[in-house]
Design a protein around this motif. Structure first.
Motif, PDB file in Angstrom:
ATOM      1  N   ALA A 240      -0.881  12.469  -4.954  1.00 52.57           N
ATOM      2  CA  ALA A 240       0.514  12.602  -4.565  1.00 52.57           C
ATOM      3  C   ALA A 240       1.194  11.249  -4.697  1.00 52.57           C
ATOM      4  CB  ALA A 240       0.606  13.114  -3.131  1.00 52.57           C
ATOM      5  N   PRO A 243       5.312   7.127  -1.034  1.00 50.77           N
ATOM      6  CA  PRO A 243       6.733   7.092  -0.648  1.00 50.77           C
ATOM      7  C   PRO A 243       7.531   6.075  -1.456  1.00 50.77           C
ATOM      8  CG  PRO A 243       5.336   7.210   1.299  1.00 50.77           C
ATOM      9  CD  PRO A 243       4.418   7.012   0.131  1.00 50.77           C
ATOM     10  N   ILE A 246       8.326   7.653  -4.762  1.00 49.49           N
ATOM     11  CA  ILE A 246       9.384   8.651  -4.580  1.00 49.49           C
ATOM     12  C   ILE A 246      10.745   7.967  -4.508  1.00 49.49           C
ATOM     13  CG2 ILE A 246      10.324  10.412  -3.039  1.00 49.49           C
ATOM     14  CD1 ILE A 246       7.822  11.300  -4.472  1.00 49.49           C
ATOM     15  N   ARG A 250      13.686   8.637  -7.098  1.00 51.86           N
ATOM     16  CA  ARG A 250      14.920   9.219  -6.566  1.00 51.86           C
ATOM     17  C   ARG A 250      16.130   8.379  -6.958  1.00 51.86           C
ATOM     18  NH1 ARG A 250      13.488  10.441  -1.490  1.00 51.86           N
ATOM     19  NH2 ARG A 250      13.354  12.681  -1.915  1.00 51.86           N
ATOM     20  N   ALA A 276       5.558  14.871  -7.760  1.00 52.13           N
ATOM     21  CA  ALA A 276       6.506  14.468  -6.717  1.00 52.13           C
ATOM     22  C   ALA A 276       7.358  15.662  -6.285  1.00 52.13           C
ATOM     23  CB  ALA A 276       7.386  13.331  -7.224  1.00 52.13           C
ATOM     24  N   THR A 277       6.748  16.567  -5.535  1.00 50.90           N
ATOM     25  CA  THR A 277       7.458  17.776  -5.112  1.00 50.90           C
ATOM     26  C   THR A 277       8.643  17.459  -4.203  1.00 50.90           C
ATOM     27  OG1 THR A 277       5.858  18.023  -3.305  1.00 50.90           O
ATOM     28  CG2 THR A 277       5.424  19.236  -5.348  1.00 50.90           C
ATOM     29  N   GLU A 278       8.616  16.287  -3.572  1.00 47.20           N
ATOM     30  CA  GLU A 278       9.735  15.899  -2.712  1.00 47.20           C
ATOM     31  C   GLU A 278      11.043  15.772  -3.500  1.00 47.20           C
ATOM     32  OE1 GLU A 278       6.032  13.648  -1.176  1.00 47.20           O
ATOM     33  OE2 GLU A 278       6.881  14.351  -3.088  1.00 47.20           O
ATOM     34  N   LEU A 279      10.930  15.619  -4.817  1.00 47.05           N
ATOM     35  CA  LEU A 279      12.108  15.394  -5.637  1.00 47.05           C
ATOM     36  C   LEU A 279      12.648  16.674  -6.286  1.00 47.05           C
ATOM     37  CD1 LEU A 279      11.019  12.071  -7.389  1.00 47.05           C
ATOM     38  CD2 LEU A 279      12.621  12.353  -5.496  1.00 47.05           C
TER      39      LEU A 279
END
Length: 349
Positions: A240, A243, A246, A250, A276-279
């Motif tokens: 993963a 941060p 990310i 981002r 990067a699923t957060e994005l």
């Protein structure tokens, strides 16, 4: 030619500036997916449009990513009803002198002329001005739009198409110049947007972008920029994203306005490759970018990261604005494993 009660008025008109792009600003992306326009009912072009309404529905369905069978049926029916409604409308808006009425589809990446046969593709930089005239009447004391006439100006032609009722093109009218500037921006080969890689208009770009993403992950400088863990690309891609990674991606996905090239396609590929699923929310916002390459890789990365197809759409939607090679490579990349980079004659990074 009679007009509706209250006459016709021009809702908006914007002319693109030609020459070198000097001002770049953040704009809301297009808020329409597919606006279908027909020639005037009763004309030869309109009769052809009515006769091919089913084909029009098939073309329009590519812009819907839900149930394919349902989409095809609904869009075909919508196209047929649109022609019928226009044919029954008593009021007519006059096209300007010299304009040619055609079937058109307005999509986030430009305009498709005769999209149900052999489409002519007009990217936003080729569109000099768009205007919308509406005919309206009073219904129960409230103004209601009866029909809309959309006129598109290019360097060579003036094209016109009609729709029953209102068309939701206000954002296009307000931001056409900005969309043209954004769509003409070259693509970056680095995350900082300093190296111009190409634009995806004069030559295919997907292979070069994937190689550039591989290079960012494989070099010590690129790994340091992205705060990647040690151990090479395979190790980084299998874990993963940190941060810090990310945050860097981002920032790149939000588009730096003071750099020579657009880093968003490369950042989208890196987000998809690094898991990067957060994005995903940022990637979904790119799906309707006026820049076809940005939209394509925003969609591709979001789908690779598991975004629902009914939100991300598909590469088929933007296919007319891309090279066939780029579409095929993009589809392979969506379906590939985390270590597949699709470099020429290479299977894995």
């Amino acid at each position: 030619m009679p007009r509706a009660s209250g006459g016709a008025r021009r809702r908006g008109s914007l002319e693109s500036l030609s020459g070198v792009v000097t001002v770049l600003r953040k704009l809301p992306p297009p808020d329409f997916r597919y606006v279908w326009l027909h020639p005037e009912p009763g004309s030869t072009g309109a009769l052809a449009a009515a006769g091919t309404a089913g084909l029009a529905g098939v073309s329009a369905a590519m812009w819907s990513a839900g149930s394919q069978a349902l989409s095809l049926g609904l869009m075909a029916m919508g196209s047929a009803l649109g022609v019928l409604a226009l044919a029954r409308a008593e009021q007519r808006l006059r096209v300007q002198r010299g304009a040619r009425e055609v079937t058109m589809a307005v999509v986030p990446w430009g305009i498709l002329v005769n999209p149900d046969t052999e489409p002519r593709v007009l990217r936003w930089p080729a569109v000099k001005r768009v205007s919308v005239d509406v005919s309206h009447t009073m219904r129960g004391g409230t103004p209601a739009v009866v029909s809309s006439l959309v006129t598109v100006h290019t360097a060579r032609d003036v094209l016109a198409g009609r729709a029953a009722g209102a068309v939701d093109l206000e954002r296009l009218l307000a931001n056409l110049e900005g969309y043209a500037q954004e769509a003409a921006r070259p693509v970056a080969g680095d995350i900082e947007g300093m190296t111009v890689l190409g634009d995806g208009v004069t030559e295919p770009i997907a292979s070069a972008l994937l190689q550039a993403a591989d290079g960012v992950c494989a070099t010590s400088r690129g790994a340091a920029q992205l705060a990647l863990p040690g151990g090479g690309y395979r190790t980084a891609a299998a874990r993963a994203a940190a941060p810090e990674t990310i945050a860097v991606l981002r920032s790149a996905l939000s588009w730096s306005y003071d750099c020579p090239a657009d880093p968003r396609p490369l950042a989208a590929i890196l987000a998809g490759a690094l898991g990067a699923t957060e994005l995903v929310p940022e990637l979904l916002r790119l799906a309707s970018s006026p820049h076809p390459v940005v939209a394509a890789f925003g969609k591709a990365a979001a789908l690779r990261l598991g975004a629902p197809p009914n939100r991300a759409g598909s590469l088929d939607e933007v296919e007319a604005f891309l090279f066939e090679e780029d579409v095929e490579i993009g589809k392979r990349w969506i379906a590939s494993g985390p270590t597949l980079c699709l470099r020429p004659r290479a299977e894995a990074c």
